[in-house]
Design a protein around this motif. Sequence first.
Motif, PDB file in Angstrom:
ATOM      1  N   UNK A   1      18.179 -25.984  -9.540  1.00 44.43           N
ATOM      2  CA  UNK A   1      17.534 -27.354  -8.524  1.00 44.43           C
ATOM      3  C   UNK A   1      16.158 -26.706  -7.325  1.00 44.43           C
ATOM      4  N   UNK A   2      16.280 -27.287  -6.391  1.00 44.11           N
ATOM      5  CA  UNK A   2      14.624 -27.882  -5.659  1.00 44.11           C
ATOM      6  C   UNK A   2      14.892 -26.575  -4.983  1.00 44.11           C
ATOM      7  N   UNK A   3      14.014 -26.013  -3.896  1.00 44.85           N
ATOM      8  CA  UNK A   3      13.897 -24.939  -2.960  1.00 44.85           C
ATOM      9  C   UNK A   3      15.332 -24.641  -2.100  1.00 44.85           C
ATOM     10  N   UNK A   4      16.022 -23.581  -2.303  1.00 43.20           N
ATOM     11  CA  UNK A   4      16.758 -23.224  -1.291  1.00 43.20           C
ATOM     12  C   UNK A   4      17.452 -21.968  -1.523  1.00 43.20           C
ATOM     13  N   UNK A   5      17.454 -21.448  -0.277  1.00 42.40           N
ATOM     14  CA  UNK A   5      17.836 -19.674  -0.131  1.00 42.40           C
ATOM     15  C   UNK A   5      19.094 -19.041   0.746  1.00 42.40           C
ATOM     16  N   UNK A   6      20.277 -18.478   0.258  1.00 48.92           N
ATOM     17  CA  UNK A   6      20.623 -17.917   0.472  1.00 48.92           C
ATOM     18  C   UNK A   6      20.322 -16.130   1.070  1.00 48.92           C
TER      19      UNK A   6
ATOM     20  N   UNK B   1      25.812 -11.766   7.727  1.00 48.21           N
ATOM     21  CA  UNK B   1      25.691 -13.574   7.856  1.00 48.21           C
ATOM     22  C   UNK B   1      25.086 -14.177   7.137  1.00 48.21           C
ATOM     23  N   UNK B   2      25.532 -15.326   7.330  1.00 55.13           N
ATOM     24  CA  UNK B   2      24.857 -16.424   5.651  1.00 55.13           C
ATOM     25  C   UNK B   2      23.839 -16.840   6.346  1.00 55.13           C
ATOM     26  N   UNK B   3      22.759 -16.842   5.829  1.00 51.80           N
ATOM     27  CA  UNK B   3      21.538 -18.143   6.718  1.00 51.80           C
ATOM     28  C   UNK B   3      21.113 -18.237   5.229  1.00 51.80           C
ATOM     29  N   UNK B   4      20.954 -20.146   5.269  1.00 51.73           N
ATOM     30  CA  UNK B   4      20.209 -21.324   4.361  1.00 51.73           C
ATOM     31  C   UNK B   4      18.965 -20.931   4.747  1.00 51.73           C
ATOM     32  N   UNK B   5      17.757 -21.033   4.013  1.00 56.76           N
ATOM     33  CA  UNK B   5      16.478 -21.587   4.416  1.00 56.76           C
ATOM     34  C   UNK B   5      15.808 -22.340   3.108  1.00 56.76           C
ATOM     35  N   UNK B   6      16.220 -23.422   4.307  1.00 58.37           N
ATOM     36  CA  UNK B   6      15.879 -25.169   2.852  1.00 58.37           C
ATOM     37  C   UNK B   6      17.247 -25.214   1.687  1.00 58.37           C
ATOM     38  N   UNK B   7      16.873 -26.762   1.699  1.00 62.87           N
ATOM     39  CA  UNK B   7      18.876 -27.010   0.867  1.00 62.87           C
ATOM     40  C   UNK B   7      18.416 -27.765   0.181  1.00 62.87           C
ATOM     41  N   UNK B   8      17.364 -28.352  -0.798  1.00 65.16           N
ATOM     42  CA  UNK B   8      16.752 -29.668  -1.353  1.00 65.16           C
ATOM     43  C   UNK B   8      17.623 -29.762  -2.957  1.00 65.16           C
TER      44      UNK B   8
END
Length: 247
Positions: free
Chosen positions: A18-23, A29-36
Motif C-alpha cells: 500500500x502507499x504511505x499510511x501509518x498507525x 489512542x490511535x492516530x493515523x498519519x497519512x492514508x494513501x
Amino acid sequence: MRLTVLGGCGAWPEAGQACSGYLVEHDGFRLLVDLGYATLPRLLERVSVDQVDAVFISHGHPDHCADVNPLLRARALRDDPPAPLPVYALPGALDAVLALDRPGMLDAAYVLHEFTAGSRLDIGPFRAQTRLLPHWVPNAGVRLAAGDRVLAYTGDSGPSPDVVELARDADLLLAEATYVDEVPEDSQGYQSSARQAGRQAADAGAGHLLLTHLRPGTDPAAARAAAADEYDGQVAVATTGLILDLP
C-alpha cells in the motif's frame, strides 16, 4: 509509542502493498498519519474504523490521502455511526478527496481541523509540532511527542535543514526516500533519496531511521545500504505490516 506501517510505497502500491499510511498508538489512542492508496484494508486487518481516534494528513497527493474517502464512508454508512472523526490537514489539502461523494454525504463523519504549517497541535496524547517542508504542493512534516518518545515524519520532502530540525534527537525518523541515490533533475528539491535521508538522520542525531515512499521496483537492500553509508544507526525500510515499538 508504537508505529504500525500500513503502507510505504511511493506514487502507487505494489502488489500486496500500500502507499504511505501509518498507525501511531500511545496510551490506547490511535492516530493515523497519512492514508494513501490501499491503506484502509491494511488498517482493517488490525482495528475497526470506529477505533480510530484521529487522522493527520501531511499533504494532498492521493498516495497520502486517497483512503480518507473509504475510511469516512465506512464510518458514515453504518447503522450506528461513531462520533465525528477529527481530521487534521493543511488548508485545501483534502478538498479533492472530500468532494468525491455527493454534497453532505460524509459531513457527519468528520470534523476538519485545518492548520498552518509551523503550528503546534495537541492530538490526544500526542504533542505535534508541524513544519513546512519542500514538495510540489504544501507539505507538513510532523514531530510527534508522547511520554518521552519522539517520532518525526517528513511526508514527502526534498532535502532541507528543516528536516534536520524536525528530526533533531528524535527516537525515530520516518523519512521519504523515493530514490536510492540520485534524484532526477526534475524532482531535485522536492523529493529525496535514501542516501540523503541517511545524511539528514545523521545530522539530526536521530536514534533510528525508517525509509519510506520507495518507488515501486526499488531494491530495499540498495536503499538501506545507501542510507547506511551516511548514517551509523539502525536503518530499515517501511513495508506493510512492520511494527516498531519506540524503545
